[in-house]
Design an enzyme around this catalytic site. Structure first.
Site, PDB file in Angstrom:
ATOM      1  NE  ARG A 123       3.885 -15.729   8.851  1.00 39.72           N
ATOM      2  CZ  ARG A 123       4.349 -16.989   8.897  1.00 39.72           C
ATOM      3  NH1 ARG A 123       4.767 -17.579   7.794  1.00 39.72           N
ATOM      4  NH2 ARG A 123       4.380 -17.637  10.041  1.00 39.72           N
TER       5      ARG A 123
ATOM      6  CE1 TYR B 115       6.108   6.793  -4.328  1.00 35.58           C
ATOM      7  CE2 TYR B 115       7.278   5.054  -3.175  1.00 35.58           C
ATOM      8  CZ  TYR B 115       6.350   6.073  -3.176  1.00 35.58           C
ATOM      9  OH  TYR B 115       5.683   6.378  -2.022  1.00 35.58           O
TER      10      TYR B 115
ATOM     11  CG  ASP C 145       5.921   0.849  -9.667  1.00 34.46           C
ATOM     12  OD1 ASP C 145       4.702   0.904  -9.923  1.00 34.46           O
ATOM     13  OD2 ASP C 145       6.412   1.349  -8.634  1.00 34.46           O
TER      14      ASP C 145
ATOM     15  CE  LYS D 299       0.497   5.745  -4.026  1.00 33.75           C
ATOM     16  NZ  LYS D 299       1.816   5.548  -4.612  1.00 33.75           N
TER      17      LYS D 299
HETATM   18  C1  LIG Z   1       3.011   5.041  -4.076  1.00 31.08           C
HETATM   19  C2  LIG Z   1       3.938   4.333  -4.988  1.00 31.08           C
HETATM   20  C3  LIG Z   1       4.718   3.263  -4.528  1.00 31.08           C
HETATM   21  C4  LIG Z   1       4.727   2.828  -3.078  1.00 31.08           C
HETATM   22  O1  LIG Z   1       3.505   2.277  -2.690  1.00 31.08           O
HETATM   23  P1  LIG Z   1       2.928   2.326  -1.193  1.00 31.08           P
HETATM   24  O2  LIG Z   1       1.604   1.667  -1.336  1.00 31.08           O
HETATM   25  O3  LIG Z   1       2.844   3.754  -0.789  1.00 31.08           O
HETATM   26  O4  LIG Z   1       3.875   1.564  -0.341  1.00 31.08           O
HETATM   27  C5  LIG Z   1       5.508   2.608  -5.441  1.00 31.08           C
HETATM   28  N1  LIG Z   1       5.557   2.996  -6.741  1.00 31.08           N
HETATM   29  C6  LIG Z   1       4.835   4.012  -7.208  1.00 31.08           C
HETATM   30  C7  LIG Z   1       4.932   4.379  -8.641  1.00 31.08           C
HETATM   31  C8  LIG Z   1       4.002   4.721  -6.359  1.00 31.08           C
HETATM   32  O5  LIG Z   1       3.294   5.756  -6.823  1.00 31.08           O
END
Ligand SMILES: *Cc1c(COP(=O)(O)O)cnc(C)c1O
Length: 381
Positions: free
Chosen positions: A50, A102, A174, A199
């Site tokens: 961890r 998001y 983000d 992604k």
């Molecule tokens: C998918 C997504 C998230 C969340 O991510 P997870 O891996 O599904 O928890 C956050 N921000 C954006 C822009 C996303 O497309």
């Protein structure tokens, strides 16, 4: 590794490409929860997974190198990276957040962090006057997403990051849609960059992961403390799989972007499509700012087919893209924000933000673009 190499070279030669012990051509998966103390007077570098794991560490160093930050951190999902980062704030703090954030981040801010007395003002971040007007004595952070999801609005990163610094606010961005291949916010002044690595970074729809990169060591130490304290870490297997995917990021993004431009232009030329959102289109209102801060337009194209009925028709008739939540993979992914990623947003808020009942989001994969277009054409008929 020295920092003077070009991005594409760093993607391959990031320091963890050769195992130091055996010369193996990839980082080993250290599937271990704990580490033997050979010398009780000198604790080992890694003592418990961890707090630190060599496979995860290789990934964390990798993303820090790519984003040009001081330290990187890997989490069990994008939301895990985002929620852990929000724990930098305390009860009584106020945040300014882009309004078309998001869906999961919106939910976290409006139904979980509110219970911890952390309040948020959502603003249209493409309008600096709205951001400035939202400033309060207890404002502590600004949260940016650009291009935003799913209508791909563009925020001027450098402007917001500078304004945040002048007002002693932490700036967080983000960067999921662009990835460091196209956009490196830390170079533009941002303090913390976040990713849903599920992604484009992972790129194969087979791993759930999140990443964070801190601009400096002091923020890095704070994030490390939270990651360990909250236990929101990424496992060794996933860390390895994510690095496996990231090595081809450049090739994947470049291919998908060329296809995305074609798709966006084709959609724009059709009379049955109401709106096409893609920062590479000449009529995109944020194009100029986007080009100042990014080297490409990305691989997500959103478009409005006019009604819920038509959207559902397209979703049920397409044969190539998978119809799913998510984006950024080798296979194209068609999603329906109103019922998928933004389902947790109240309908009137959703409509206000341009996420209409006819809006579809196309994440362009590596298929031949002519095939993708023919498929979409038959689905629209
Ligand atoms: C998918 C997504 C998230 C969340 O991510 P997870 O891996 O599904 O928890 C956050 N921000 C954006 C822009 C996303 O497309």
């Amino acid at each position: 590794m020295s920092n003077d190499k070009k991005f594409e070279t760093k993607l391959i030669h990031f320091g963890g490409e050769i195992d130091k012990t055996t010369g193996a051509s990839s980082v080993p998966i250290y599937q271990a929860s704990t580490f033997h103390h050979n010398d009780i007077f000198n604790p080992p570098t890694f003592d418990y997974s961890r707090s630190g794991n060599p496979t995860r560490q290789a990934l964390e160093d990798y993303i820090a190198l790519l984003e040009g930050g001081a330290r990187g951190f890997a989490f069990s999902s994008g939301m895990s990276a985002i929620s852990t980062t929000f724990m930098l704030f305390s009860a009584g703090d106020h945040l300014i957040v882009t309004e078309d954030v998001y869906g999961g981040t919106y939910r976290l801010l409006t139904s979980i962090l509110t219970r911890m007395n952390i309040e948020t003002t959502f603003v249209d971040m493409t309008k600096p006057e709205q951001v400035k007007a939202a400033l309060k004595p207890n404002t502590k952070g600004v949260y940016i997403e650009t291009p935003s999801n799913p209508t791909l609005k563009i925020t001027d990163i450098e402007f917001i990051a500078n304004w945040a610094r002048e007002n002693n606010l932490l700036s967080i961005l983000d960067n999921t849609f662009m990835t460091p291949y196209y956009q490196r916010p830390i170079e533009l002044g941002v303090d913390i960059v976040l990713h849903s690595a599920t992604k484009f970074l992972g790129g194969h729809s087979d791993v759930l992961a999140g990443l964070a990169v801190a601009r400096n060591d002091s923020l890095g130490r704070q994030l490390k403390f939270l990651q360990n304290g909250l236990g929101t870490v990424l496992g060794a297997q996933e860390s390895w799989l994510l690095m496996r995917g990231m090595k081809t990021l450049g090739a994947r993004m470049a291919h998908s972007e060329i296809s995305s431009r074609k798709l966006a232009e084709w959609l724009s030329s059709r009379s049955d499509i109401q709106n096409v959102y893609y920062p590479g289109l000449t009529n995109h209102p944020g194009r100029e700012i986007h080009e100042k801060q990014s080297t490409g337009y990305g691989a997500v194209v959103s478009f409005d087919v006019g009604s819920e009925e038509k959207a559902k028709q397209v979703l049920s008739k397409v044969e190539l893209p998978i119809v799913a939540v998510s984006l950024g993979a080798v296979e194209s992914i068609l999603s329906y924000p109103a019922m998928m990623s933004h389902a947790s947003m109240p309908r009137e808020v959703r409509l206000e933000r341009g996420i209409t009942d006819g809006l579809l989001r196309f994440s362009v994969g590596l298929e031949d673009i002519d095939d993708l277009i023919s498929d979409l054409e038959q689905a629209l008929k």
